[in-house]
Design an enzyme around this catalytic site. Structure first.
Site, short mmCIF file in Angstrom:
data_model
loop_
_atom_site.label_atom_id
_atom_site.label_comp_id
_atom_site.label_asym_id
_atom_site.label_seq_id
_atom_site.Cartn_x
_atom_site.Cartn_y
_atom_site.Cartn_z
N GLU A 44 0.86 -1.19 0.00
CA GLU A 44 0.00 0.00 0.00
C GLU A 44 0.89 1.24 0.00
O GLU A 44 1.68 1.44 0.92
CB GLU A 44 -0.89 0.00 1.26
N ARG A 48 0.10 10.26 0.70
CA ARG A 48 0.41 11.34 1.64
C ARG A 48 1.52 12.22 1.14
O ARG A 48 1.81 13.25 1.74
CB ARG A 48 0.88 10.75 2.97
N THR A 72 -4.69 6.11 1.81
CA THR A 72 -5.03 7.51 2.11
C THR A 72 -5.83 8.15 0.97
O THR A 72 -5.67 9.33 0.68
CB THR A 72 -3.76 8.36 2.43
N LYS A 132 -11.18 -1.80 6.43
CA LYS A 132 -10.00 -1.51 7.24
C LYS A 132 -10.48 -1.01 8.61
O LYS A 132 -11.37 -0.15 8.68
CB LYS A 132 -9.19 -0.43 6.52
O1 LIG Z 1 -2.51 6.66 5.45
C1 LIG Z 1 -3.56 6.05 5.66
O2 LIG Z 1 -4.47 5.99 4.86
C2 LIG Z 1 -3.76 5.36 6.90
O3 LIG Z 1 -4.80 4.83 7.11
C3 LIG Z 1 -2.72 5.33 7.87
C4 LIG Z 1 -1.82 4.12 7.86
O4 LIG Z 1 -2.52 2.97 7.53
C5 LIG Z 1 -1.23 4.02 9.19
O5 LIG Z 1 -0.58 5.21 9.49
C6 LIG Z 1 -0.27 2.90 9.35
O6 LIG Z 1 -0.17 2.76 10.72
P1 LIG Z 1 1.19 2.51 11.47
O7 LIG Z 1 1.56 1.08 11.20
O8 LIG Z 1 0.84 2.76 12.89
O9 LIG Z 1 2.17 3.48 10.91
#
Ligand SMILES: O=C(O)C(=O)C[C@H](O)[C@H](O)COP(=O)(O)O
Length: 215
Positions: A44, A48, A72, A132
């Site tokens: 994925e 961002r 995102t 999700k």
């Molecule tokens: O960017 C997006 O669409 C999200 O939904 C956020 C990511 O899925 C999380 O930031 C991953 O989470 P971590 O493993 O805690 O870094």
């Protein structure tokens, strides 16, 4: 639905979904190769950063054996941009009715984000049953997801947000969890330094952990 890939097949393709934040376009393929060398082939790429769309295109071209999706994705415009860049699936941290409706007419499956039973029901109303759970840890973790899924047993989840080696097992133990997302195999310092061996080592360790848990 007009999707080229079913969400069930996507979730079954890998029990881990690495979440990539790509700051430098030239790092996209090396990051993907480092994950692939560790045993993961579903990625994925979050929208961002400005490099995200070109990263999706570059990884698709370099690694045709991988599944590459966009994360995102917040609205129909971004869904279309992700698909145009080659995204084979699309993930959102949340849901809007505009995004849910729009993705039903597109080629790439959408995995919407949910945090409450009402949001799951909103998704189910339009036929979305692979979701999700985000942000997983901040929402109460595996215990919360277990409770939410009890009356909604037909839904399969990809919990994401705050998951790592220490709590992975709690999520994978739930029957409603097909795959788990996270960025822990891509620490920012190692990625900035181009330490691909470290990324591969973390990925190999994560894959071994999942294999042991699922054995
Ligand atoms: O960017 C997006 O669409 C999200 O939904 C956020 C990511 O899925 C999380 O930031 C991953 O989470 P971590 O493993 O805690 O870094």
């Amino acid at each position: 639905m007009t999707w080229n890939l079913s969400p069930a097949r996507l979730f079954a393709a890998s029990a881990l979904l690495p979440v990539m934040v790509i700051d430098r376009p030239e790092q996209a393929v090396p990051i993907a190769r480092a994950l692939l060398a560790g045993g993961l082939s579903v990625f994925e790429v979050t929208l961002r950063t400005p490099a995200a769309l070109s990263a999706i295109a570059a990884i698709r071209a370099a690694l045709p054996e991988a599944y590459v999706g966009a994360g995102t994705v917040l609205n129909p415009r971004q869904y279309d941009a992700a698909v145009a860049a080659g995204a084979q699936f699309v993930i959102s941290p949340g849901l809007t009715s505009a995004l849910l409706q729009h993705a039903l007419t597109g080629p790439a499956p959408l995995i919407p984000g949910v945090a409450t039973p009402s949001e799951v029901m909103q998704a189910l109303d339009l036929g979305y049953d692979h979701l999700k759970f985000f942000p997983a840890e901040a929402n109460g973790g595996a215990a919360a997801l277990k409770a939410i899924s009890a009356p909604l047993a037909q839904v399969r989840f990809c919990p994401t947000g705050g998951i790592g080696p220490a709590n992975l097992a709690e999520y994978l133990a739930l029957p409603c969890v097909a795959t788990v997302g996270g960025s822990w195999m891509l620490p920012a310092d190692e990625v900035a330094a181009g330490d691909w061996a470290a990324v591969t080592a973390l990925t190999t360790e994560a894959v071994a952990r999942v294999t042991a848990l699922r054995a």
